[in-house]
Structures are given as C-alpha cells and as structure tokens.
Enzyme design. Sequence first.
Site, PDB file in Angstrom:
ATOM      1  N   HIS A 158      20.217 -36.807  -2.432  1.00 12.99           N
ATOM      2  CA  HIS A 158      19.509 -37.097  -1.179  1.00 12.99           C
ATOM      3  C   HIS A 158      17.997 -36.984  -1.315  1.00 12.99           C
ATOM      4  O   HIS A 158      17.302 -36.953  -0.302  1.00 12.99           O
ATOM      5  CB  HIS A 158      20.039 -36.191  -0.065  1.00 12.99           C
ATOM      6  CG  HIS A 158      21.511 -36.369   0.149  1.00 12.99           C
ATOM      7  ND1 HIS A 158      22.036 -37.465   0.791  1.00 12.99           N
ATOM      8  CD2 HIS A 158      22.560 -35.614  -0.253  1.00 12.99           C
ATOM      9  CE1 HIS A 158      23.362 -37.367   0.792  1.00 12.99           C
ATOM     10  NE2 HIS A 158      23.708 -36.260   0.164  1.00 12.99           N
ATOM     11  N   CYS A 177       0.819  -1.201   0.000  1.00  5.15           N
ATOM     12  CA  CYS A 177       0.000   0.000   0.000  1.00  5.15           C
ATOM     13  C   CYS A 177       0.858   1.259   0.000  1.00  5.15           C
ATOM     14  O   CYS A 177       1.892   1.321   0.653  1.00  5.15           O
ATOM     15  CB  CYS A 177      -0.951   0.068   1.195  1.00  5.15           C
ATOM     16  SG  CYS A 177      -2.026  -1.331   1.351  1.00  5.15           S
ATOM     17  N   ARG A 194       4.169  -0.445  -4.627  1.00  3.46           N
ATOM     18  CA  ARG A 194       3.838  -0.872  -3.270  1.00  3.46           C
ATOM     19  C   ARG A 194       2.526  -1.656  -3.204  1.00  3.46           C
ATOM     20  O   ARG A 194       2.167  -2.189  -2.148  1.00  3.46           O
ATOM     21  CB  ARG A 194       3.714   0.345  -2.350  1.00  3.46           C
ATOM     22  CG  ARG A 194       4.941   1.218  -2.325  1.00  3.46           C
ATOM     23  CD  ARG A 194       4.739   2.384  -1.401  1.00  3.46           C
ATOM     24  NE  ARG A 194       4.612   1.935  -0.030  1.00  3.46           N
ATOM     25  CZ  ARG A 194       5.609   1.711   0.788  1.00  3.46           C
ATOM     26  NH1 ARG A 194       6.830   1.914   0.370  1.00  3.46           N
ATOM     27  NH2 ARG A 194       5.411   1.294   2.006  1.00  3.46           N
ATOM     28  N   GLU A 231       8.961 -15.553  -9.606  1.00  6.83           N
ATOM     29  CA  GLU A 231       8.191 -14.326  -9.363  1.00  6.83           C
ATOM     30  C   GLU A 231       7.523 -13.786 -10.608  1.00  6.83           C
ATOM     31  O   GLU A 231       6.424 -13.243 -10.541  1.00  6.83           O
ATOM     32  CB  GLU A 231       9.114 -13.218  -8.819  1.00  6.83           C
ATOM     33  CG  GLU A 231       9.482 -13.382  -7.377  1.00  6.83           C
ATOM     34  CD  GLU A 231      10.294 -12.199  -6.884  1.00  6.83           C
ATOM     35  OE1 GLU A 231       9.824 -11.496  -5.990  1.00  6.83           O
ATOM     36  OE2 GLU A 231      11.406 -11.980  -7.392  1.00  6.83           O
ATOM     37  N   LYS A 238       6.205  -4.705  -3.690  1.00  4.52           N
ATOM     38  CA  LYS A 238       7.645  -4.475  -3.587  1.00  4.52           C
ATOM     39  C   LYS A 238       8.100  -4.413  -2.137  1.00  4.52           C
ATOM     40  O   LYS A 238       9.158  -4.906  -1.777  1.00  4.52           O
ATOM     41  CB  LYS A 238       7.974  -3.160  -4.294  1.00  4.52           C
ATOM     42  CG  LYS A 238       9.440  -2.780  -4.253  1.00  4.52           C
ATOM     43  CD  LYS A 238      10.134  -3.224  -5.502  1.00  4.52           C
ATOM     44  CE  LYS A 238      11.615  -3.013  -5.489  1.00  4.52           C
ATOM     45  NZ  LYS A 238      12.332  -4.164  -6.030  1.00  4.52           N
ATOM     46  N   TRP A 277      -2.684  -2.946  -1.662  1.00  6.16           N
ATOM     47  CA  TRP A 277      -2.297  -4.357  -1.746  1.00  6.16           C
ATOM     48  C   TRP A 277      -3.175  -5.032  -0.696  1.00  6.16           C
ATOM     49  O   TRP A 277      -2.959  -4.872   0.498  1.00  6.16           O
ATOM     50  CB  TRP A 277      -0.810  -4.525  -1.437  1.00  6.16           C
ATOM     51  CG  TRP A 277      -0.316  -5.924  -1.661  1.00  6.16           C
ATOM     52  CD1 TRP A 277       0.153  -6.441  -2.835  1.00  6.16           C
ATOM     53  CD2 TRP A 277      -0.227  -6.977  -0.696  1.00  6.16           C
ATOM     54  NE1 TRP A 277       0.507  -7.758  -2.659  1.00  6.16           N
ATOM     55  CE2 TRP A 277       0.288  -8.113  -1.363  1.00  6.16           C
ATOM     56  CE3 TRP A 277      -0.545  -7.083   0.660  1.00  6.16           C
ATOM     57  CZ2 TRP A 277       0.505  -9.327  -0.720  1.00  6.16           C
ATOM     58  CZ3 TRP A 277      -0.335  -8.294   1.309  1.00  6.16           C
ATOM     59  CH2 TRP A 277       0.195  -9.400   0.606  1.00  6.16           C
ATOM     60  N   GLU A 293      18.418 -17.607  -5.412  1.00  2.82           N
ATOM     61  CA  GLU A 293      17.966 -16.315  -5.937  1.00  2.82           C
ATOM     62  C   GLU A 293      17.524 -16.452  -7.404  1.00  2.82           C
ATOM     63  O   GLU A 293      16.518 -15.867  -7.811  1.00  2.82           O
ATOM     64  CB  GLU A 293      19.081 -15.270  -5.776  1.00  2.82           C
ATOM     65  CG  GLU A 293      18.837 -13.924  -6.455  1.00  2.82           C
ATOM     66  CD  GLU A 293      17.516 -13.244  -6.097  1.00  2.82           C
ATOM     67  OE1 GLU A 293      16.856 -13.652  -5.137  1.00  2.82           O
ATOM     68  OE2 GLU A 293      17.133 -12.307  -6.826  1.00  2.82           O
ATOM     69  N   ASN A 310      -2.213   2.149   5.669  1.00  2.00           N
ATOM     70  CA  ASN A 310      -1.220   1.169   5.230  1.00  2.00           C
ATOM     71  C   ASN A 310      -0.865   0.347   6.464  1.00  2.00           C
ATOM     72  O   ASN A 310      -0.379   0.908   7.451  1.00  2.00           O
ATOM     73  CB  ASN A 310       0.021   1.914   4.689  1.00  2.00           C
ATOM     74  CG  ASN A 310       1.080   0.965   4.181  1.00  2.00           C
ATOM     75  OD1 ASN A 310       0.897  -0.248   4.190  1.00  2.00           O
ATOM     76  ND2 ASN A 310       2.191   1.509   3.740  1.00  2.00           N
ATOM     77  N   GLY A 311      -1.145  -0.942   6.434  1.00  2.00           N
ATOM     78  CA  GLY A 311      -0.821  -1.778   7.594  1.00  2.00           C
ATOM     79  C   GLY A 311      -1.909  -2.782   7.869  1.00  2.00           C
ATOM     80  O   GLY A 311      -2.773  -3.030   7.015  1.00  2.00           O
ATOM     81  N   LYS A 365      13.809 -15.511  -8.713  1.00  2.00           N
ATOM     82  CA  LYS A 365      13.596 -14.517  -9.771  1.00  2.00           C
ATOM     83  C   LYS A 365      12.670 -15.056 -10.841  1.00  2.00           C
ATOM     84  O   LYS A 365      11.742 -14.391 -11.261  1.00  2.00           O
ATOM     85  CB  LYS A 365      14.970 -14.156 -10.350  1.00  2.00           C
ATOM     86  CG  LYS A 365      15.185 -12.788 -10.809  1.00  2.00           C
ATOM     87  CD  LYS A 365      14.904 -11.655  -9.843  1.00  2.00           C
ATOM     88  CE  LYS A 365      14.789 -11.886  -8.418  1.00  2.00           C
ATOM     89  NZ  LYS A 365      14.287 -11.208  -7.419  1.00  2.00           N
TER      90      LYS A 365
HETATM   91  O1  M6R Z   1      12.805  -4.393   0.721  1.00  2.00           O
HETATM   92  P1  M6R Z   1      13.430  -5.701   1.076  1.00  2.00           P
HETATM   93  O2  M6R Z   1      14.695  -5.961   0.334  1.00  2.00           O
HETATM   94  O3  M6R Z   1      13.636  -5.862   2.561  1.00  2.00           O
HETATM   95  O4  M6R Z   1      12.381  -6.777   0.633  1.00  2.00           O
HETATM   96  C1  M6R Z   1      12.554  -8.141   0.958  1.00  2.00           C
HETATM   97  C2  M6R Z   1      11.726  -9.031   0.062  1.00  2.00           C
HETATM   98  O5  M6R Z   1      10.376  -8.785   0.236  1.00  2.00           O
HETATM   99  C3  M6R Z   1      12.092  -8.848  -1.421  1.00  2.00           C
HETATM  100  O6  M6R Z   1      13.438  -9.132  -1.648  1.00  2.00           O
HETATM  101  C4  M6R Z   1      11.240  -9.766  -2.308  1.00  2.00           C
HETATM  102  O7  M6R Z   1      11.604 -11.099  -2.119  1.00  2.00           O
HETATM  103  C5  M6R Z   1      11.355  -9.361  -3.772  1.00  2.00           C
HETATM  104  N1  M6R Z   1      10.107  -9.549  -4.429  1.00  2.00           N
HETATM  105  C6  M6R Z   1      12.405 -10.110  -4.494  1.00  2.00           C
HETATM  106  O8  M6R Z   1      12.410  -9.947  -5.854  1.00  2.00           O
END
Ligand code: M6R
Length: 591
Positions: free
Chosen positions: A489, A2, A27, A473, A586, A70, A466, A96-97, A470
């Site tokens: 394993h 948000c 956001r 997502e 984000k 969001w 990672e 927001n929250g 990526k």
């Molecule tokens: O703002 P931050 O780096 O603390 O955010 C952490 C995660 O929410 C963030 O890295 C999330 O996994 C992203 N979508 C990764 O692409």
Amino acid sequence: MCGIVGYVGKKNSSDIVLDGLKTLEYRGYDSWGIAVNDNGKLDVFKKVGEINIKKVPLPKTSSAIGHTRWATHGGVNEINAHPHFSTRRDFVLAQNGIVENYQDLKGKLIMKGYTFDTETDTEVIVRLIEEKRKSNETLKDSVRDAFNELEGRNTVIVLDSSKEDHIIAVRNGSPLVLGIGKDGIFLASDALAFAKYTKDVVFLDNYDLVEINGNEFKIYDAKSGIRKEYKVTKLNNKIKGISKGKYSHFMIKEIVEQKDTVLKAAEYSEDDLKAIIEAVRNANRVYITGAGTAGFASGQIAYYLRNIAKVDALDVRSYDFETFLPILTKNDLVIAVSQSGETADTIEILEFAKEKGCKIGCIVNVEGSTIHRMSDYKYLIHAGPEICVASTKVFTSQCVFGYLLAKSMVNEYKEAKSYIQDLSDGLSDYFNEKSFKHIKKLAKKIKDNEHFFILGKGQNSYISLEGALKVKEISYKHFEGFSAGELKHGVIALVEDDTPVFSIISDDKDSKDIISATEEVKARGAFTVGVGDSKFKNESCFKYFLPTASNKELSGLANVVAFQLLSYFLADSLGNSIDKPRNLAKSVTVK
Ligand code: M6R
C-alpha cells in the site's frame, strides 16, 4: 529527565551525592553539578557531559545537593547546568521538570528588577523564591509560596547557607524519594541512588515539602503548609548498587539477563492474578497504554488479551489517548505499562481516567513509582534496575506478564508457565558466541546503509515496531517497522537495490504472508534478512537468516531479542555511545 540527589549526614556529602548522580545519570547526561554548604558558604562545581571523575574538587562537608541534567530550556553548558545560585548566593537550587508559566513569571520578575544569568526556566524559581523571601520569615515558607505559583510538573531541591545542614525539597510530578539511613538523610529522584546506604524510604507524594534540619526531617503539605504524617517503606532487599559486572555495557548485560527476567515477570500465582482477571472480565473495554517501548509492549499485551482471552482490549499510545477520552467510560479499565512508572504522558492519562471513575491497573518495573502508587491493580515485573536508556529486558517482561494474564483467563496458566520456561531455556541457549558472531557479521555488512525496513505480522507486528525503535535509538540509523500487509500500500516504493529488509517469521499462520511479502521486496532488489524460526532458514526469499530462540506462542518475544542484539552490535561497530544514546533520557517525566 534530570536526576536530583541531596544528602545531610556524617559522610562526606559531595562523595555521596556524586555517587548518587552516577547512578541517576540514566535520567539525563548533558551536564551535572554539585553544591555543598561549607560552614555557611555555598560552593558549586559544574561540568558538561558525562560524570567521569571519582571526586569533585569541593570541600568536605556534611550537606550537599546535586543534579544531572537533560536540557529542556537553554543549551547544554556550565551556566545552564544546575544547581543555580540565588543573587545573594545564600541558597542554591536544582530542578527536575518544566515551569510551564516561566515566561510569564520571568516577565514579572524582570519588571521588579531581577536579572537572569541563564536561559533556564529553573532560574525563574530561584528569583521567585528571592522575591518571596521579602514577605516570609523562613526560607521554607518562601520556597513553598514560590512553588505554589509554578505551573507544570516540577520537583525542586534547595540547599541553604544560613543554617547548617538545611535542605528543602518539594515534589510535584517528577519523583522524589527520601531515605532514612543511620549515617544520614538522603533525597533522590530514584531510591537506587542511595539503596546501598539504606532500605528505609518515604515515597513522597505530589505537593509534599520536605525540610531536613541536621539529622531530622519534617514533611508538610506544600499547598496548605500543614505538617503531614508519612509512611516508611522497606525497599526490596535485593536492590543493591548497580554494576555492569563482566559486560562492557549495561545494554548487553540487560539483554542477556532476559533468560532470567522473563521467569521473574511470571512469578505470580493464579491467586495473585485473580484481582486483575476479575477487573478485566468486568470491564466494558480494557485500554492498555504506554509510550515508546512501553507503548509497543501495550500493543503486544492487547494482542495477547484479544487473541488468547478474547477480551476487548485496545492499545492506545498514552500521548495520543486524549482522542479516546470522549468514549472512555467509568466501566472501562485502563492498564498502564511503564518501566519507570514516571512517564508524564502516561501519568496524565491515568489522572484523566481516574477523574472519569475508571479503575487503573499497572505493569511496571519500579516499585513505589507514581504509576505504581496510583493504580488499583499493581503488578511489578521484577526485572531489576534497567540502566541502559534503550529498554530491553523490561519490554519482554511486560509482555510475558500480559501473556500470563491472557492465558490464565482461559485456564491455561500452567501451559503459559511452561512456554515461559521454554522461552527462558531457549534464550539461555541462544546467548552464545556463535549467535553473537552471526549477528555481528550482519551488522558489519549493513553498517553503511542508512534506511532499513522490518516486516512483521500477527504476533510479530508490534515486534517489528519495537525492533525498529531499538535499532534507531542506539545506531541512529533509519529503521522503520510495519505490518507486512502495509507493504503493497505504499512502503514498497522505498525499496531499491540493496535496501535491507528484515522479515520476522514465526511458525504460525502468518508465515506464508511474510514469505510472499519478502519475495516481493526481493524482486525489487532488496537485501532480505529473515529473523525467526530456523525452520525457515533455507527459504529462497531470504538472502541472510538470523535464527532466534523462536518458541510457539512466545515466538515474538524471542524474535525481538535478535533486534536488540543487532542494535547493540551495530552501535558498537559504529562507535556510538550505547547506554546513553544522544538526545534521549531513560525516564521522560516532562511533556
Ligand atoms: O518508563 P517508561 O517505560 O514509561 O518509558 C516509556 C518510554 O519513554 C521508553 O520506553 C522509551 O521509549 C525507551 N527509550 C525505549 O527504549
């Protein structure tokens, strides 16, 4: 999670707020809304989906608030979108929250005769303020009283109709920044929303209540109600409005920017690093923590600290850190890794660590963010705004900073700088049509598969995690990254004819193990793809090979870029929303 914007000033308020919301869409982008005060009558416009209009059908006024959502409580529809009206339509509110005690509060308000139109926890705040108005003279005190009864991390903004240009906002947990411009006063979850109008900002603290009255504002401590002093900070001049430039998406722009951002992250002199080096040396143990991509960056940084500087460094996901609290001592150092500096899981752990008496360090991208401000050792990675929800350039920058730190601890600062320069040069060469074409071809070939595996080891172990995150997502495909050692394993049971298995390979001691693991999956029919140093491109275990800008100690970071590009091209070929993938936001400022 948000975004909130507020404005009082000479310009057309709904234009300013709409523009700010577009900047804050990263956001949350389920739905959005704007409210204006038109000579004592509040007018609200709400919409589901992304913001794709140039102007809102609202009258020209000098005060407005807005919100991009969001969803947490209640489905995605116009009714649940913010801002929300009070029963008498004399104020509107956006939040927001998460109000953790909303059910309890709602129950009590229903008993008092209040009714609810939405499924949100936000409306509970609205009704609670209405209730508080009965015993308070001012809206400000009613907002304050109501706010103090909320549990959880919440930030709210209220637009009043009874007075001209009157906005009240309170912050707790979720960020809120005030901007002081010559044409007005701004409020936003991120200063980026108004950075083109002013660089003079006040980073609000938790429980700061701001009251804007025309061209004046006052800040109070929401708990005591007492007026507070504040500090005006000048934003970095380089922060301007944001644009995709010549690129079709922020993601590809940000991927390509890495040739420069890896250098920016290392723009620290040996002197600048002295404080953190000393803290790391004196610590009993160093915990590095973050979530999501920042969690994997934490793993890579801990790897550099252990393997280069021989430091007892342990990475722990911030959302799981609680299980380490029993052994955390005041002599431990906790370093938080975060792009936004606002991730609720990470902030909570830092609060616990502070209570224990630990010193806190941070590697963040956003200046003035909560994590940045609460840290004893503050290091910004200067990657510039990262807009695409999937983090790319920030990951490599955070890792580069960790690498520079580790190398500096063993007096190899100069060597580190030269390897970082090599990485930047390698990436500059790598970003060309030929590499892109090669990755696109692979994306096309595998786009109908559903399950993918990525093997890594040593410096590529966290890169496999990672890389998988990526691609997940943005492509919504099931990618799983794991250490090559894990294969036998259990995971190998999932490999069948044509299962794509990526093996990340650098010119290091682990290459032999990676080749053996790849042979094993190939023998079971896997479509094997090597990703890494071109030296291995003719190894018979690989059916396809993606050469990267592989570079000695920083090879892992060059390799991750190939997965970022694969993610981008795969999602593009599938027609997915790239910068704003489904269900994600984000900045995860709620737990
Ligand atoms: O703002 P931050 O780096 O603390 O955010 C952490 C995660 O929410 C963030 O890295 C999330 O996994 C992203 N979508 C990764 O692409």
